[in-house]
Structure formats: C-alpha cells, structure tokens
Design a protein around this motif. Structure first.
Motif, PDB file in Angstrom:
ATOM      1  N   PRO A   1       0.808  -1.223   0.000  1.00 16.06           N
ATOM      2  CA  PRO A   1       0.000   0.000   0.000  1.00 16.06           C
ATOM      3  C   PRO A   1       0.838   1.267   0.000  1.00 16.06           C
ATOM      4  O   PRO A   1       0.816   2.057   0.941  1.00 16.06           O
ATOM      5  CB  PRO A   1      -0.819  -0.142   1.282  1.00 16.06           C
ATOM      6  N   ASN A   2       1.639   1.453  -1.052  1.00 21.78           N
ATOM      7  CA  ASN A   2       2.386   2.697  -1.163  1.00 21.78           C
ATOM      8  C   ASN A   2       1.493   3.760  -1.799  1.00 21.78           C
ATOM      9  O   ASN A   2       0.304   3.547  -2.024  1.00 21.78           O
ATOM     10  CB  ASN A   2       3.682   2.485  -1.958  1.00 21.78           C
ATOM     11  N   PHE A   3       2.059   4.894  -2.119  1.00 23.36           N
ATOM     12  CA  PHE A   3       1.252   5.984  -2.631  1.00 23.36           C
ATOM     13  C   PHE A   3       1.484   6.212  -4.121  1.00 23.36           C
ATOM     14  O   PHE A   3       1.429   7.327  -4.606  1.00 23.36           O
ATOM     15  CB  PHE A   3       1.527   7.263  -1.830  1.00 23.36           C
ATOM     16  N   ALA A   4       1.752   5.162  -4.860  1.00 25.29           N
ATOM     17  CA  ALA A   4       1.858   5.296  -6.308  1.00 25.29           C
ATOM     18  C   ALA A   4       0.539   5.816  -6.870  1.00 25.29           C
ATOM     19  O   ALA A   4      -0.539   5.446  -6.401  1.00 25.29           O
ATOM     20  CB  ALA A   4       2.195   3.948  -6.939  1.00 25.29           C
ATOM     21  N   ASP A   5       0.625   6.699  -7.892  1.00 20.49           N
ATOM     22  CA  ASP A   5      -0.620   7.250  -8.416  1.00 20.49           C
ATOM     23  C   ASP A   5      -1.203   6.386  -9.524  1.00 20.49           C
ATOM     24  O   ASP A   5      -2.314   6.624  -9.974  1.00 20.49           O
ATOM     25  CB  ASP A   5      -0.411   8.689  -8.904  1.00 20.49           C
ATOM     26  N   MET A   6      -0.485   5.377  -9.977  1.00 26.28           N
ATOM     27  CA  MET A   6      -0.999   4.438 -10.974  1.00 26.28           C
ATOM     28  C   MET A   6      -0.503   3.048 -10.616  1.00 26.28           C
ATOM     29  O   MET A   6       0.694   2.846 -10.440  1.00 26.28           O
ATOM     30  CB  MET A   6      -0.514   4.813 -12.377  1.00 26.28           C
ATOM     31  N   LYS A   7      -1.420   2.102 -10.484  1.00 24.12           N
ATOM     32  CA  LYS A   7      -1.022   0.766 -10.081  1.00 24.12           C
ATOM     33  C   LYS A   7      -1.405  -0.255 -11.141  1.00 24.12           C
ATOM     34  O   LYS A   7      -2.463  -0.157 -11.771  1.00 24.12           O
ATOM     35  CB  LYS A   7      -1.672   0.398  -8.746  1.00 24.12           C
ATOM     36  N   PRO A   8      -0.535  -1.272 -11.329  1.00 27.87           N
ATOM     37  CA  PRO A   8      -0.862  -2.342 -12.269  1.00 27.87           C
ATOM     38  C   PRO A   8      -1.938  -3.248 -11.686  1.00 27.87           C
ATOM     39  O   PRO A   8      -1.941  -3.538 -10.488  1.00 27.87           O
ATOM     40  CB  PRO A   8       0.473  -3.083 -12.429  1.00 27.87           C
ATOM     41  N   VAL A   9      -2.842  -3.695 -12.555  1.00 32.75           N
ATOM     42  CA  VAL A   9      -3.950  -4.541 -12.119  1.00 32.75           C
ATOM     43  C   VAL A   9      -4.290  -5.523 -13.227  1.00 32.75           C
ATOM     44  O   VAL A   9      -3.904  -5.356 -14.380  1.00 32.75           O
ATOM     45  CB  VAL A   9      -5.220  -3.728 -11.778  1.00 32.75           C
ATOM     46  N   TYR A  10      -5.049  -6.560 -12.850  1.00 36.90           N
ATOM     47  CA  TYR A  10      -5.781  -7.307 -13.869  1.00 36.90           C
ATOM     48  C   TYR A  10      -7.177  -7.566 -13.337  1.00 36.90           C
ATOM     49  O   TYR A  10      -7.424  -7.561 -12.125  1.00 36.90           O
ATOM     50  CB  TYR A  10      -5.058  -8.604 -14.268  1.00 36.90           C
ATOM     51  N   TRP A  11      -8.120  -7.711 -14.272  1.00 36.73           N
ATOM     52  CA  TRP A  11      -9.501  -7.975 -13.915  1.00 36.73           C
ATOM     53  C   TRP A  11      -9.919  -9.338 -14.463  1.00 36.73           C
ATOM     54  O   TRP A  11      -9.528  -9.714 -15.573  1.00 36.73           O
ATOM     55  CB  TRP A  11     -10.433  -6.927 -14.515  1.00 36.73           C
TER      56      TRP A  11
END
Length: 405
Positions: A166-176
């Motif tokens: 839980p850092n404060f990156a403004d864009m995180k990698p994801v998959y759905w």
C-alpha cells in the motif's frame, strides 16, 4: 529496395521452414476455400484519436461511455475472437480505454473498457473516489473458459483500498477477471505501474508490465526511469531479465516473454529478443542478478536498437514481430520465424510491426507505416509480406492487435 521484396522474402522463409508459400498454380476443380476474417483494433485520427475495430478492412468506431461526458473511446489495445455456438457467429471482444470527461486529450479521467461485437460490454471505473483525475485503462485481453481477463492500470493515490504493497503510487498495475480487480504489487518506491499484456493457462495468470520510479518515467515508455515486471498469479517474479517486456505467451510447458533484452558485453543498445522458462517454476524468483532460471534468445542485429512487440508459437515454430531502428533514424518492421528475420517494410517507409497471427499457412502482421503526406501513421496489415493499408478516410491510424478466424 524492390516493393515485392518483403513478400518474396517471407515466402522464401516459409518455404525454408517446410511451409507452402503463396499458391501460384490454379486448381481445377477447386475445393471450397474457407476464407478467414481478419480482425484488427487500434486507433484512427478523425481528427481526434478514436478507438477503432477493422473487420476485413472495414472500420467501425467503438462507442464511448454512455453519460454526459461521452467525449470518445480513445484506445483499442487488444482483440480476441471466440466462437459462439448459440448464434453460429463469432463474438469479437476488444479491450481499451474511453474518456469520461470533456478533456479528450487528458491522459487521466478515463475508464477501462471491454467491447463485445462493437458495443459496450463492460466499463471498469477508477477505484479512486476522491482524486480529481480518475483513470483506469485496459491494455491486454485474454479469454479462457468463458472468463474475460484484462490487464491494465488504475489510479490509487488517495484510494482507501490497500494493495499488496500500500504505497502511494498514483498508478497501479492490475488485472480484472470478469470485472473483479486484482491489484498487482510494485516496488515500494515506484511512482507508477502498469499491466500491459496477459495470458492464462490452466487457471494460472501471467501478466507483464512496467514500473516507473519518477513522475517523468511514464510506464508507456519505460527506460532509464523504469523497469519491466512479470507477475504469476499475482506474485511478482523478481529479477526477471527483460527490462522491456511487450508480449507474453505460453505453450503446454513453457512461458515466453518477448520484448527487448538489456545490452550485452560492450554494447549500448537494447536488442529484440525473448526469454523463456518452464511453466512449473511459477512465480519462483530468478535469483538476485541471475537470469539462470530463464533462457534468453536475441533476435535483433548487433549495434541496432530493436524490439519484439508480439509473439505466437505454432508447433515448433516461434513467430515474432517488432521493429528495428536503422542508423538513418528510420524504423523497419520486422518478422522473425525461428530466429530468421526478414524486413516487412522498406527503410524509407519508417514502419513498425505490433501484432502477429498465424492462420494455417498464412502469416498476418499488423502495424503502421509513416504517412508521408500528412505525417500521421497509417494502419497496415502484411499477409505473407504483402502489405494492405487500412487507413481509409482517417487522417492517421495505427494497429495494436490482430486476430484471424
């Protein structure tokens, strides 16, 4: 260079690999020919960039979100076509991004999209509810046993949702998976992360993407500011020796990641290639600084920057496409078959290849060439080296993914 040379070279290469080249003799009588359809997605400039789907060269502009801010669907990044035994017609799935604000040029304020047969199938908004610039986007698409998987990114800077780190990156990698999101871990000091492509085998997910360590290092163009990433079932494989991953695929026993490999020995350029290893290794780390668990194959020429953008493996043959940057500053679209490379374009055209699909004995490659008249790119497809333009009435266009069925 002779205009026919790319086609002849591809035909010769296919012949050398014991694949029949283009049919030159008529048949009498002829058996019925099952002509496949060629599906391609990308963008067209109309004059704003618009997500587009081409079926056998006919373009359809994909619809935006249905709300008061419908300024357009701005990206179509991946396409998959599956049989529908209920209707008898194939279903066309496309992953991409649509704007949700009136600022059509904004990189933010967007929603991840999946279109089905040219209509909105689902939209996945940002997970942030308070951040002014809300954004999410789908870059990669895979369908497995009726499940729709997409890889991409979402903003999470001020989100109350805690990721694996839980850092404060403004864009995180994801998959759905069917719209259910999985946040992927990134380096705690990374400013941004993005998932770009994914594949699924036996229920296991394989996602590639990037980390960026400064605001300037946008993950769409990683380099000195970022690094590549590989996640298996949501766990990052540390020390993966692929700083520029562009494509991921599997066979029954192996995992392949294509892109650009770091300079070797005294070289200073990144060269097109791929790495592979046993699927059974899962998310096991390669070991600090050691690529020993991965095997690497270099495809690009020494001294020239190059990159693999897509791969497909058929039997014992590995098809890879991408580009090579020549000393003239021009890009040449490339096709490699089992490490034997041919130029698909002339150096004067400045072209790149972005997607490959093998259907029967035919090799289809999507990409773009430079449009000299107005300086915009022009979407093209090469079939066995013969090029066809898809630009049509658009001012400019570009292909990101193709599928033949």
């Amino acid at each position: 260079m002779n205009k026919l040379k790319p086609r002849l070279l591809v035909s010769l290469l296919l012949s050398a690999l014991s694949l029949p080249a283009l049919a030159l003799e008529p048949c009498n009588p002829c058996d019925p020919v099952d002509t496949p359809k060629v599906y391609a997605v990308g963008v067209a400039y109309l004059p704003n960039w618009q997500a587009a789907l081409w079926v056998d060269g006919v373009r359809t502009d994909l619809p935006p979100l249905v709300n008061q801010y419908n300024t357009g669907a701005k990206e179509a990044n991946d396409v998959v076509v599956v049989d529908n035994f209920m209707t008898g017609e194939p279903d066309i799935y496309v992953a991409g991004t649509a704007n949700i604000t009136t600022n059509n040029a904004a990189a933010a304020d967007s929603s991840a999209m999946v279109w089905k047969n040219g209509e909105i199938h689902s939209q996945i908004p940002s997970i942030s509810s308070t951040y002014v610039n809300q954004f999410a986007g789908a870059k990669g698409l895979f369908i497995d046993n009726g499940n729709i998987y997409t890889a991409g990114y979402t903003d999470a800077k001020f989100s109350s949702i805690a990721g694996p780190q839980p850092n404060f990156a403004d864009m995180k990698p994801v998959y759905w998976k069917n719209g259910q999101m999985t946040l992927l871990p990134i380096n705690p000091s990374a400013y941004r992360g993005m998932g770009t492509r994914m594949t699924v085998r036996n229920g296991n997910t394989y996602v590639i993407g990037t980390h960026a360590f400064t605001q300037e290092g946008h993950p769409a163009t990683p380099g000195a500011f970022g690094s590549g990433a590989l996640w298996v079932n949501g766990t990052e494989v540390l020390y993966t020796p692929m700083p520029y991953p562009e494509t991921v695929t599997t066979t029954t026993t192996q995992l392949y990641v294509g892109g650009a490999l770091a300079p070797y020995a005294n070289e200073t350029v990144y060269r097109a290639g791929y790495i592979y290893r046993a699927l059974s290794l899962g998310s096991v780390s390669a070991g600090t600084g050691s690529p020993g668990i991965f095997y690497g194959v270099i495809l690009g020429k020494a001294g020239m920057t190059s990159r693999v953008t897509d791969m497909q493996i058929v039997g014992t043959r590995i098809y890879a496409v991408g580009w090579e940057l020549r000393p003239s500053g021009k890009y040449v679209a490339k096709l490699w078959i089992n490490q034997s490379g041919v130029d698909l374009s002339e150096e004067s055209e400045s072209a790149i290849a972005t997607s490959v699909f093998v259907h029967g004995n035919d090799v289809y490659v999507g990409g773009s060439t430079n449009n000299i008249l107005n300086q915009y790119a022009k979407a093209v497809i090469w079939k066995n080296g013969a090029m066809t333009s898809l630009n049509g009435t658009a001012l400019g266009s570009h292909i990101t993914s193709i599928y033949v069925k």
